[in-house]
Write an enzyme that holds these catalytic residues in place. Structure first.
Site, mmCIF file in Angstrom:
data_model
loop_
_atom_site.group_PDB
_atom_site.id
_atom_site.type_symbol
_atom_site.label_atom_id
_atom_site.label_comp_id
_atom_site.label_asym_id
_atom_site.label_seq_id
_atom_site.Cartn_x
_atom_site.Cartn_y
_atom_site.Cartn_z
ATOM 1 N N HIS A 69 67.106 73.678 67.437
ATOM 2 C CA HIS A 69 65.583 72.976 67.362
ATOM 3 C C HIS A 69 64.791 74.363 67.084
ATOM 4 C CE1 HIS A 69 62.343 70.551 68.922
ATOM 5 N NE2 HIS A 69 61.617 71.539 69.172
ATOM 6 N N CYS A 70 63.823 73.791 66.143
ATOM 7 C CA CYS A 70 62.995 75.272 65.647
ATOM 8 C C CYS A 70 61.504 75.085 66.347
ATOM 9 C CB CYS A 70 62.981 75.318 64.261
ATOM 10 S SG CYS A 70 61.977 76.526 63.635
#
Length: 353
Positions: A69-70
């Protein structure tokens, strides 16, 4: 040229952000009901986790081929946007290198025209250049400071984002994700720990870097497959990785140690009241903290010197109990003295099976 860099960078950035990674359909089950035994069940999505998918706590969905997850795109990097995200990581450093070259040459030429060499000193006059005609764009002290600041940003972005690009290309060329690389490492540790003699082969590596590359990057921009079924190498089948995940999950239960809270903990990231060492050694991770009340039971699975990670048992049932996972200070808990089911050494101490 700078406009071209900007357009391509923003296009891939917003593509990675808005296209998204692709999610496992809610209520998904495999075509053959007997295959459910090889898969994990997600209670949040009310569906089985497809091969290579993982549940993201921030997106609150099971993500297909989840890499991570960025926070910079406020989305996960996965099956559908892995190519766009990687291209963004490539184009951003290239554009910054081009900008850095412009900044360096601009400051060099402007300073060269303002330097006076004397017998005993070197003076720089930023008021005007020693040439006619005067430049179209004035370059004074403020412009020099702004250019120097922008150069620092460009070089910093080149190094930071460039390292991320190298990491992503390493996992792409082996047809893995960052999570799958971690699963493979844990598989090796599990086999070595229990001396089972088995061999774990990562099933999705096609044996050719070009074939692995083509799994992500295609001329149409649409990745191969549907995100649920994947081609596997010889000697493996579709659920080789998920079976290993189930083994690691079972091993995690065996190694977990039951603790009981002896102090209250509010769940803050850096607790002031739990000691100076606990405050300054808080885990540098996005994983949550869990609030504790005196008497709570926790199953600890891993730990640091002053912190531990585990699951708080909210319903004192067996395997079907609801649990809340996160970090908590080690000084707030003590090991339960009598626990025949989970009385195991903590922090990797050697145990016999």
């Amino acid at each position: 040229m700078l406009l071209n860099w900007t357009v391509m960078i923003l296009y891939n950035y917003f593509s990675a952000m808005f296209v998204g990674p692709g999610y496992v359909p809610l209520g998904w089950t495999p075509e053959k009901s007997q295959d459910c035994m090889y898969l994990q069940y997600c209670k949040v999505c009310q569906s089985y986790k497809a091969p290579r998918s993982h549940h993201c706590r921030k997106c609150n969905r099971c993500v297909m081929k989840m890499d991570h997850h960025c926070p910079w795109i406020n989305n996960c990097c996965g099956y559908q946007n892995h190519a766009s995200f990687t291209l963004f990581l490539l184009l951003a450093p290239l554009g910054c290198i081009h900008a850095s070259f412009i900044f360096i040459m601009t400051m060099y030429t402007q300073l060269y025209n303002r330097i006076s060499f004397g017998w005993s000193s070197v003076k720089i006059d930023m008021s005007a250049a020693k040439r006619d005609p005067r430049p179209i764009i004035p370059f004074g002290l403020s412009a020099f400071a702004a250019s120097l600041f922008a150069l620092g940003l460009a070089l910093g972005t080149t190094i930071a984002v460039g390292m991320l690009f190298i990491i992503q290309m390493k996992v792409i060329l082996t047809n893995k994700t960052s999570i799958e690389s971690w699963i493979e490492e844990k598989a090796k540790d599990r086999i070595q720990y229990y001396q089972t003699g088995e061999t774990f082969i990562f099933p999705y590596d096609m044996g050719s870097k070009w074939k692995n590359f083509r799994q992500v990057f295609t001329w149409s921009g649409i990745p191969e497959g549907d995100g649920l079924d994947w081609p596997v190498r010889d000697g493996c089948h579709q659920y080789s990785l998920t079976i290993e995940q189930l083994k690691q999950k079972a091993d995690k239960r065996v190694r977990s140690v039951r603790y009981q809270a002896i102090e209250d903990y509010s769940g803050v990231c850096c607790p002031v009241t739990k000691g100076v060492k606990t405050f300054f050694t808080t885990p540098c991770t996005e994983e949550p903290r869990i609030a504790l009340s005196k008497g709570d039971l926790i199953l600890a699975t891993r730990g640091l010197k002053h912190w531990m990670y585990g699951e708080k048992i909210l319903i004192s049932a067996a395997d079907g109990g609801i649990r809340e996972r996160g970090w908590f200070p080690r000084k707030c808990v003590e090991k339960c003295q009598y626990d025949s089911e989970t009385d195991q050494p903590v922090d990797g101490e050697k145990k016999s099976k």
